[in-house]
Design a protein around this motif. Structure first.
Motif, PDB file in Angstrom:
ATOM      1  N   UNK A 158      21.517  23.964   5.921  1.00  0.00           N
ATOM      2  CA  UNK A 158      22.718  24.796   5.969  1.00  0.00           C
ATOM      3  C   UNK A 158      23.341  24.816   7.357  1.00  0.00           C
ATOM      4  N   UNK A 159      22.520  24.785   8.398  1.00  0.00           N
ATOM      5  CA  UNK A 159      23.055  24.772   9.760  1.00  0.00           C
ATOM      6  C   UNK A 159      23.891  23.521  10.001  1.00  0.00           C
ATOM      7  N   UNK A 160      23.377  22.373   9.558  1.00  0.00           N
ATOM      8  CA  UNK A 160      24.125  21.127   9.713  1.00  0.00           C
ATOM      9  C   UNK A 160      25.410  21.169   8.899  1.00  0.00           C
ATOM     10  N   UNK A 161      25.305  21.628   7.658  1.00  0.00           N
ATOM     11  CA  UNK A 161      26.482  21.695   6.799  1.00  0.00           C
ATOM     12  C   UNK A 161      27.540  22.619   7.395  1.00  0.00           C
ATOM     13  N   UNK A 162      27.113  23.779   7.909  1.00  0.00           N
ATOM     14  CA  UNK A 162      28.061  24.740   8.461  1.00  0.00           C
ATOM     15  C   UNK A 162      28.759  24.189   9.698  1.00  0.00           C
ATOM     16  N   UNK A 163      28.008  23.525  10.543  1.00  0.00           N
ATOM     17  CA  UNK A 163      28.593  22.970  11.767  1.00  0.00           C
ATOM     18  C   UNK A 163      29.679  21.941  11.431  1.00  0.00           C
ATOM     19  N   UNK A 164      29.376  21.033  10.526  1.00  0.00           N
ATOM     20  CA  UNK A 164      30.349  20.003  10.156  1.00  0.00           C
ATOM     21  C   UNK A 164      31.541  20.602   9.404  1.00  0.00           C
ATOM     22  N   UNK A 165      31.248  21.557   8.521  1.00  0.00           N
ATOM     23  CA  UNK A 165      32.308  22.195   7.743  1.00  0.00           C
ATOM     24  C   UNK A 165      33.312  22.894   8.660  1.00  0.00           C
ATOM     25  N   UNK A 166      32.806  23.652   9.617  1.00  0.00           N
ATOM     26  CA  UNK A 166      33.699  24.413  10.497  1.00  0.00           C
ATOM     27  C   UNK A 166      34.465  23.509  11.450  1.00  0.00           C
ATOM     28  N   UNK A 167      33.873  22.408  11.864  1.00  0.00           N
ATOM     29  CA  UNK A 167      34.622  21.452  12.677  1.00  0.00           C
ATOM     30  C   UNK A 167      35.803  20.896  11.891  1.00  0.00           C
ATOM     31  N   UNK A 168      35.577  20.569  10.637  1.00  0.00           N
ATOM     32  CA  UNK A 168      36.654  20.028   9.807  1.00  0.00           C
ATOM     33  C   UNK A 168      37.721  21.087   9.551  1.00  0.00           C
ATOM     34  N   UNK A 169      37.295  22.309   9.272  1.00  0.00           N
ATOM     35  CA  UNK A 169      38.256  23.380   9.019  1.00  0.00           C
ATOM     36  C   UNK A 169      39.068  23.680  10.276  1.00  0.00           C
ATOM     37  N   UNK A 170      38.416  23.708  11.442  1.00  0.00           N
ATOM     38  CA  UNK A 170      39.123  23.954  12.695  1.00  0.00           C
ATOM     39  C   UNK A 170      40.151  22.853  12.967  1.00  0.00           C
ATOM     40  N   UNK A 171      39.781  21.609  12.663  1.00  0.00           N
ATOM     41  CA  UNK A 171      40.720  20.498  12.849  1.00  0.00           C
ATOM     42  C   UNK A 171      41.930  20.664  11.936  1.00  0.00           C
ATOM     43  N   UNK A 172      41.686  21.095  10.712  1.00  0.00           N
ATOM     44  CA  UNK A 172      42.786  21.296   9.763  1.00  0.00           C
ATOM     45  C   UNK A 172      43.690  22.440  10.222  1.00  0.00           C
ATOM     46  N   UNK A 173      43.089  23.547  10.626  1.00  0.00           N
ATOM     47  CA  UNK A 173      43.876  24.689  11.088  1.00  0.00           C
ATOM     48  C   UNK A 173      44.607  24.374  12.387  1.00  0.00           C
ATOM     49  N   UNK A 174      44.128  23.370  13.119  1.00  0.00           N
ATOM     50  CA  UNK A 174      44.759  22.981  14.367  1.00  0.00           C
ATOM     51  C   UNK A 174      45.968  22.093  14.202  1.00  0.00           C
ATOM     52  N   UNK A 212      28.532  30.169   6.348  1.00  0.00           N
ATOM     53  CA  UNK A 212      29.517  29.114   6.124  1.00  0.00           C
ATOM     54  C   UNK A 212      30.664  29.143   7.134  1.00  0.00           C
ATOM     55  N   UNK A 213      30.902  30.289   7.758  1.00  0.00           N
ATOM     56  CA  UNK A 213      32.028  30.372   8.687  1.00  0.00           C
ATOM     57  C   UNK A 213      31.637  30.752  10.112  1.00  0.00           C
ATOM     58  N   UNK A 214      30.394  31.123  10.356  1.00  0.00           N
ATOM     59  CA  UNK A 214      29.991  31.586  11.689  1.00  0.00           C
ATOM     60  C   UNK A 214      30.318  30.589  12.807  1.00  0.00           C
ATOM     61  N   UNK A 215      30.059  29.277  12.642  1.00  0.00           N
ATOM     62  CA  UNK A 215      30.393  28.343  13.731  1.00  0.00           C
ATOM     63  C   UNK A 215      31.879  28.304  14.064  1.00  0.00           C
ATOM     64  N   UNK A 216      32.725  28.734  13.142  1.00  0.00           N
ATOM     65  CA  UNK A 216      34.158  28.718  13.384  1.00  0.00           C
ATOM     66  C   UNK A 216      34.533  29.696  14.497  1.00  0.00           C
ATOM     67  N   UNK A 217      33.740  30.754  14.651  1.00  0.00           N
ATOM     68  CA  UNK A 217      34.037  31.746  15.692  1.00  0.00           C
ATOM     69  C   UNK A 217      33.931  31.148  17.081  1.00  0.00           C
ATOM     70  N   UNK A 218      33.062  30.154  17.256  1.00  0.00           N
ATOM     71  CA  UNK A 218      32.928  29.502  18.555  1.00  0.00           C
ATOM     72  C   UNK A 218      34.043  28.486  18.787  1.00  0.00           C
ATOM     73  N   UNK A 219      34.575  27.938  17.700  1.00  0.00           N
ATOM     74  CA  UNK A 219      35.615  26.922  17.816  1.00  0.00           C
ATOM     75  C   UNK A 219      37.004  27.537  17.960  1.00  0.00           C
ATOM     76  N   UNK A 220      37.197  28.710  17.346  1.00  0.00           N
ATOM     77  CA  UNK A 220      38.483  29.407  17.415  1.00  0.00           C
ATOM     78  C   UNK A 220      38.212  30.829  17.894  1.00  0.00           C
TER      79      UNK A 220
END
Length: 267
Positions: free
Chosen positions: A233-249, A13-21
């Motif tokens: 799950x891969x699709x869900x994780x990618x979209x989820x982490x993009x949204x979370x990164x945008x929020x944290x940004x 659920x959070x792995x893609x976030x490591x590439x974004x942040x």
């Protein structure tokens, strides 16, 4: 400086976030994996708590015993309970209701008194709209439920099924913490997992490869279900982490104001 605590149940659920942040630091592995990273004006702590209310309660309780964050976030997967919530859709929980584990009958469960509603400031509502994040009802259950039946009893509302939101909302309410929950749909209303999560997870709600392999050995036909679940799950994780990164940004002063405007109310 704003301190943010993020909970996620699974590494998927959070792995893609490591590439974004970038610039993540691991702070510990036991009893829960814990990471830290900084953004301008923000200190962010991410804890992998495992699936289920018990694991979320234990992880959050241990952290809050040390210090309380300025903002609490849960970021994870959910099952869609409405045809308008396809795989990959990202949602924000606007209210949550815990399904009674003592009485599995769905009508009685949905009348459970344990329910919480989130009040969001205008700035946050605008962010959700601009980022195509819908607000939905969360039905929280400890075990798998009949999604079609739950959809019927949700009376046409955009709703999701998950395992932790009501528990975390209860803790946020008791501690008076600003709390926002992001969920991405990993299985739509017509998708059947094809396997029991309890067969592949340990007592802390963490998926174990040994459990997956044992399930495949016992039931080889389930291999296709695992593959389809992995793709969703891969699709869900990618979209989820993009949204979370945008929020944290969001700039720190604005995010601090947003956090100050979030309230959790018990219905």
């Amino acid at each position: 400086m704003i301190r943010i605590l993020v909970l996620s149940a699974l590494p998927q659920e959070y792995s893609p976030l490591k590439k974004l942040i970038p610039s993540w630091r691991m702070l510990g592995r036991r009893p829960f994996k814990k990471f830290a990273f900084n953004l301008p004006g923000k200190e962010i702590l991410l804890i992998e708590c495992g699936m289920g209310p018990g694991s979320a309660r234990e992880a959050l309780g241990a952290e809050l015993a040390a210090s309380a964050p300025d903002l609490l976030i849960f970021s994870g997967f959910a099952g869609g309970l409405h045809p308008g919530l396809p795989v990959g859709a990202v949602c924000s929980i606007s209210s949550t209701r815990e399904l009674s584990s003592e009485n599995p009958a769905i009508p009685q469960s949905l009348n459970s008194p344990v329910a919480y509603r989130f009040r969001f400031p205008d700035e946050l509502c605008r962010f959700l709209i601009e980022n195509h994040i819908g607000q939905v009802l969360s039905l929280t259950a400890q075990t798998a439920e009949n999604k079609q039946a739950l959809s019927n009893f949700a009376s046409g509302q955009h709703a999701v099924l998950d395992m932790e939101t009501a528990t975390v909302a209860e803790i946020a309410f008791n501690y008076k913490l600003p709390f926002i929950c992001f969920r991405a749909i990993s299985d739509a209303i017509g998708d059947d997992l094809g396997f029991d999560l309890s067969d592949i997870a340990d007592e802390h709600g963490r998926v174990r490869i040994t459990g997956v392999l044992a399930t495949i050995i016992r039931r080889p036909a389930v291999l296709k279900s695992f593959y389809l679940s992995w793709r969703r799950s891969r699709l869900a994780a990618r979209n989820l982490c993009r949204s979370l990164a945008a929020f944290l940004g969001i700039p720190a002063p604005v995010l601090k104001k947003v956090a100050g405007g979030i309230t959790v109310e018990r219905e």
